[in-house]
Design an enzyme around this catalytic site. Sequence first.
Site, short mmCIF file in Angstrom:
data_model
loop_
_atom_site.label_atom_id
_atom_site.label_comp_id
_atom_site.label_asym_id
_atom_site.label_seq_id
_atom_site.Cartn_x
_atom_site.Cartn_y
_atom_site.Cartn_z
N TYR A 237 -0.46 -10.00 0.13
CA TYR A 237 0.37 -9.71 0.94
C TYR A 237 0.53 -10.16 2.41
CZ TYR A 237 -3.23 -6.38 2.51
OH TYR A 237 -4.25 -5.90 3.21
N ARG B 24 -3.14 -12.17 3.18
CA ARG B 24 -4.27 -11.72 2.58
C ARG B 24 -4.39 -12.15 1.07
NH1 ARG B 24 -7.84 -8.15 4.30
NH2 ARG B 24 -9.01 -9.89 3.62
N TYR C 131 0.71 -1.17 0.00
CA TYR C 131 0.01 -0.15 0.13
C TYR C 131 0.74 1.27 0.09
CZ TYR C 131 -4.11 -2.63 1.18
OH TYR C 131 -5.28 -3.64 1.10
N HIS D 31 -7.28 -8.43 -2.81
CA HIS D 31 -8.64 -7.72 -2.66
C HIS D 31 -8.53 -6.34 -2.80
CE1 HIS D 31 -6.34 -7.22 1.16
NE2 HIS D 31 -6.87 -5.99 1.31
N HIS E 115 -10.84 -2.74 -1.63
CA HIS E 115 -11.53 -2.17 -0.51
C HIS E 115 -12.40 -1.31 -1.17
CE1 HIS E 115 -9.02 -3.28 3.06
NE2 HIS E 115 -8.04 -3.20 2.03
#
Lengths: 234, 187
Positions: free
Chosen positions: A144, A154, A105, A157, A159
């Site tokens: 990640y 995870r 991120y 995905h 959000h």
Amino acid sequence: MVDVIGYRREAPGTQPAHLFPGYASTVKRAPSQSLIKIPHTLTEVTGPLFGHDRIGPNDADLTKQGKGEPIGERMILSGRVLDEDGKPVPDTLVELWQCNSAGRYHHPVDQHNAPLDPNFTGAGRIVTNGKGEYRFVTIRPGEYPWRNHYNAWRPAHIHLSLFGPAYVTRLVTQMYFPGDPLLPLDPIFNSVADAVARDRLISSFDIETTIPEQALGYKFDIVLRGRAATPMVD
Amino acid sequence: MKLIPTGSQTVGPYLHVGLTWLTTQDIAGTAGGRRIRISGRITDADGVAVPDALVEVWQANPQGKYAHPADKQDKPVDSAFKGWGRCPTDKDGVFEFTTLKPGAVPGPGNSLQAPHLAVTIFMRGQLKHLFTRMYFPDEAANADDPILNFVDDKARRDTLIARKDGEGRYSWDVVLQGRNETVFFDC
């Protein structure tokens, strides 16, 4: 006297519980007391509205926000925002955020040892059109690691944050990809107990919205709470 | 056709990437009227500050009308006042808003709801957001508020009422779990 038509309550198992020990961070952050059920009043059936004027020209195209092209596989994420009766939810804000194709991120807290992409911030937004439709152009996010449990990763995905027509239609969710082998291992995804409801968090590959030589298409319809049939009598 | 509403999932630790573009701590904006300041701190079961939460507020205008078509009351509207705010907590778990004090709004039946803010809280470690409300300490109308009166335990009800910190200043802390746990609603 103001008669208010409220919104429907959730069916058991279709939404996660607040406390879900498999997702360790819930243990200290979930309420221990039962939630107090209240009727829907004017406060709950109204809510903020955001116009199309809030959206900039490249806000829905995450591949065009930098000086150059971001690294990774381009994809189209599109779908409709609907209520429980299948009625489109027009003119509602959809906010999106995600990691880059390497699974990192653009955020100071994320110290995962994967490269940042100077051409990808991973933030987007759009207001649905009159038919409740939305469409983003982005890069397929990477998987990640996280420290929830040993060797925790995870699944890929995206959000999504939505408002809908009222305070109680607010929704923040995550969209997953079909066939991801990490899904059965992910406590966040599996916090939705009902298998049908859980599978609704997975997008579907869509050849119709796939752009030849350019980008794969994924479809994801989002369903917000619908109106109760009759005025609430409380 | 009956569809299942999409399941909620946590905002996670990186919510700022997608949500802080719309941070709105000044709810009053250019609307006329006397400003009030509301601040508070969010803590977890151990009393530790939550530095990665997001607080959203929804409220009526000072006349008790919501900026929304479902509010059909014949009351004045100031188009500059939208009644919505968003604030991420800082490293100390603190959020802060400047706004106008809302008026009373109709409740179920013939009841009147005391001035309040509807508050939604998001964070890592919450699979779905929490709904709560903040009321004002200097309001006789609190005693008859239909929503406050759903909370039988007086001490618990008091978790929904801010403290006055001086002229036009209110503080209201949110305790997620444990001693003095804030009341959260199923709504």
